[in-house]
Design an enzyme around this catalytic site. Structure first.
Site, PDB file in Angstrom:
ATOM      1  CB  SER A 147       5.351  -4.304  -2.626  1.00 14.76           C
ATOM      2  OG  SER A 147       4.625  -4.368  -1.701  1.00 14.76           O
TER       3      SER A 147
ATOM      4  N   GLY B 277       0.736  -1.116   0.246  1.00 13.64           N
ATOM      5  CA  GLY B 277      -0.073   0.345   0.068  1.00 13.64           C
ATOM      6  C   GLY B 277       0.880   1.159  -0.091  1.00 13.64           C
ATOM      7  CG  LEU B 278      -0.687   4.536  -1.964  1.00 12.63           C
ATOM      8  CD1 LEU B 278      -1.607   5.737  -2.145  1.00 12.63           C
ATOM      9  CD2 LEU B 278       0.545   4.457  -3.211  1.00 12.63           C
ATOM     10  CB  SER B 279       4.370   6.395   1.872  1.00 12.21           C
ATOM     11  OG  SER B 279       4.855   6.848   2.898  1.00 12.21           O
ATOM     12  N   GLY B 280       2.321   5.373   4.421  1.00  9.75           N
ATOM     13  CA  GLY B 280       1.386   5.896   5.360  1.00  9.75           C
ATOM     14  C   GLY B 280       0.019   5.259   5.539  1.00  9.75           C
ATOM     15  CB  SER B 281      -1.454   2.762   3.256  1.00 11.81           C
ATOM     16  OG  SER B 281      -0.473   1.935   3.349  1.00 11.81           O
ATOM     17  N   GLY B 282      -0.670   2.342   6.656  1.00 11.13           N
ATOM     18  CA  GLY B 282      -0.683   1.685   7.838  1.00 11.13           C
ATOM     19  C   GLY B 282       0.220   0.296   7.733  1.00 11.13           C
ATOM     20  CE  LYS B 283       3.805   0.138   2.957  1.00  9.18           C
ATOM     21  NZ  LYS B 283       3.152   1.404   2.943  1.00  9.18           N
TER      22      LYS B 283
END
Ligand SMILES: Nc1ncnc2c1ncn2[C@@H]1O[C@H](COP(=O)(O)OP(=O)(O)OP(=O)(O)O)[C@@H](O)[C@H]1O
Ligand SMILES: [Mg+2]
Lengths: 412, 199
Positions: free
Chosen positions: B84, B10-16
């Site tokens: 990714s 997921g995008l940066s800041g999406s919570g991964k």
């Protein structure tokens, strides 16, 4: 100075009883706390039973949002009941929410949190926890709790015939809870510490008569239990204030209590009025109901209609409201589902919820064939009149689902 | 217990990273052996020196996938938290690893810009960061992830619970009480409720 919160739950203690015992000198610590702070009326959930009320407290939400409507819930679309589990909750608890800010909660003997799942902090589940090893998170605390002979609950079966044994168990359980609080107080880092005492509810179920009547042989012994609860509360608050002078203290109950005069078995009434029928001789379970059944009740006053119909609801509301016993009205209110439950899970709730006047204890049993009966073993029953005691004024006209929000708001 | 790879994209800041740590804690609690490979950390060692061109990104993802494969086949739950962005690189990892569960951390750009925990979106808006995924570089959302979490409108617990339920359902981790109470427990609960007049 960081904010800290101490919460003491007194299961089933009505506001009136707390005030009475405080005034009478049985609960001097509470007398002082009431004098220094604010004692509020607190509305229990509907129905006013621990599983629903405590779940509303810990989630800060209405049953239509958290999804727990009783000690048993109907599996949607079926005639099967199940016992709600903590993992069924579709929403986080306020301990989870505080955890997002890095805050930790230690929660002891919280009903309706079994089997435990991790929370940010530590959790020891209360009723209806079975095995302690699935009731304690993190598991590393288990051995210590076992060593202090920590017990989730008393033996309510034996209590029916042996009140003295009940009192012994209540005293021992209370002592173990205090040992557990002392242990967690220093063993865990916490911002919120919550202890629920459930012995008050058990005592009041079986010994409300002894509590009310000075001439009852167990009266003094019963008062001694409240004295012990008060002593524990006093020690906790004193320690809390010494260590956290800027902290906030709350005490609350999840519902009230009153004397039971008659049990009212709603399914027997529904059967007598032709709304419910059994297939054969067998009674006792939903599976024994005949397909012609249009309405059935789950404890305490939850009515389910098959199929749902507004005309039938109106008819039931009228007839139940008119129900009397010895010239007295029995029913205080019949609520339509949508009037009391809000949220995505409201549809899972009962179509109607009946609440009775004090003294009339609604039952959902399917075993009884008479509508009214004197209570067999219990002298106390629940009502809605809970309390919230705080060292500051919290608000007016409070519902138990609103308390968590106030606690969370203390942490900026 | 067999290992597997849980891949958060997921995008940066999406919570991964947030969800990786939460799931890690939950799995440790259930007795799993767990290792988290966080994109930020990997880029400081295993992938030090790599940039953000497509080739470098793919290399980074391939390396993380390689370590995940080694861990997974040795009984460890490997949790990867990396943007990714390219489908092809993720698909190659899936094929190589086998026991692979993909979680799409889906979040709208509005929320990401408002969150911006590392201040990256602000800098990207100023043009200070070239090849910023979601702004000036592509992100190819997974087509068939095992789990989608909407981190912009669901809270962390909800997302974690969904991931755990999926792992339970796939038989990869033991359920705490996935099937409810055992019959004898139900009987005991019923007895206790009856003793208090609730049944
Ligand atoms: N449902 C959610 N799931 C995960 N994070 C959430 C959620 N809701 C809010 N957040 C917040 O969003 C932020 C996510 O940041 P995090 O570092 O986990 O993102 P990331 O995907 O790892 O970013 P990056 O690719 O830059 O490392 C955190 O501040 C977290 O608290
Ligand atoms: Mg990250």
């Amino acid at each position: 100075m960081p904010m800290k919160v101490l919460i003491l739950g007194l299961d089933g203690v009505p506001r009136g009883l707390l005030e009475r015992l405080a005034r009478a000198g049985v609960m001097p610590s509470f007398a002082r706390l009431i004098g220094e702070g604010t004692l509020h009326d607190l509305r229990a959930s509907i129905p006013e039973i621990s599983s629903v009320s405590w779940t509303s407290f810990m989630t800060g939400a209405n049953p239509g949002i958290h999804g727990v409507f009783g000690f048993t819930d109907l599996v949607p679309g079926t005639m099967r009941i199940r016992f709600p589990r903590f993992s069924d909750l579709e929403v986080p608890t306020f301990w989870d929410r505080l955890g997002r800010q890095g805050l930790r909660s230690v929660v002891l003997n919280q009903p309706s949190t079994y089997p435990v799942r991790p929370i940010p902090g530590a959790l020891v589940a209360g009723f209806v926890a079975l095995d302690l090893d699935r009731a304690v998170y993190p598991a590393r605390h288990l051995a210590r709790l076992e060593a202090m002979r920590y017990r989730v609950d008393v033996d309510s079966r034996r209590a029916q015939s042996d009140r003295t044994h009940l009192l012994e168990e209540l005293e021992a359980t209370l002592a173990a809870r205090e040992a557990a609080v002392d242990y967690f107080w220093t063993e865990e880092r916490w911002d919120v510490l919550e202890l629920v005492i459930t012995g008050t509810d058990r005592l009041q179920h079986f010994l409300w008569d002894a509590l009310e009547a000075a001439e009852h042989p167990l009266h003094e012994r019963v008062l001694a239990y409240y004295r012990a609860v008060d002593g524990l509360a006093g020690r906790l608050v004193e320690r809390f204030r010494a260590e956290h002078p800027a902290g906030r203290f709350f005490a609350l109950s999840d519902h009230g209590f009153t004397r039971v005069r008659q049990e009212v078995r709603l399914n027997a009434w529904l059967e007598a009025e032709g709304y419910l029928a059994f297939q054969g001789e067998e009674r006792g379970a939903l599976s024994a109901l005949a397909p012609s059944t249009r309405v059935f009740a789950l404890d305490p006053g939850r009515l389910y209609l098959r199929p749902a119909s507004e005309a039938l609801r109106t008819e039931l509301i009228e007839r139940l409201t008119a129900l009397g016993f010895g010239g007295e009205p029995v029913v205080r209110a019949v609520h339509r589902r949508e009037a009391i439950y809000h949220g995505p899970l409201a549809e899972r709730g009962p179509d109607l919820v009946v609440q009775a006047h004090d003294g009339f204890d609604l039952k959902g049993t399917l075993k009884a064939d008479s509508v009214f009966a004197a209570p067999a073993t219990m002298s106390g029953m629940h009502n809605s009149e809970a309390f919230l005691l705080a060292d500051h004024r919290v608000g007016d006209n409070l519902d138990i689902a609103e308390v968590a929000g106030h606690i969370e708001a203390l942490f900026p | 217990m067999k290992g597997f790879t849980l891949w958060l994209t997921g995008l940066s800041g999406s919570g991964k990273s947030t969800l990786a740590r939460e799931v890690e804690a939950a799995l440790l609690e259930r007795g799993c052996r767990v290792e988290v490979l966080d994109g930020d950390e990997v880029r400081q060692n295993l992938s030090a020196g790599l940039g953000f061109s497509r080739a470098d990104r793919d290399t980074n993802i391939r390396r993380i996938g390689y370590v995940c494969r080694l861990l997974s086949r040795n009984g460890v739950v490997a949790i990867a938290a990396a943007i990714s962005p390219y489908r092809e690189a993720r698909a190659a990892n899936r094929a190589a690893i086998g026991r692979y569960v993909e979680v799409h951390c889906d979040c709208d750009l509005e929320t990401l810009k408002a969150r911006d925990p590392k201040g990256l979106y602000a800098r990207a808006a100023q043009g200070e960061i070239a090849n910023f995924t979601g702004i000036s570089d592509p992100y190819e959302p997974p087509e068939h992830p095992e789990v989608v979490v909407h981190t912009g409108r669901e809270d962390v617990e909800t997302c974690v619970r969904r991931i755990l339920r999926t792992l339970e359902r796939l038989g990869l981790v033991p359920g705490v009480d996935a099937e409810g109470y055992r019959p004898e427990e139900e009987a005991e609960i019923a007895r206790r409720l009856e003793d208090l007049g609730y049944l």
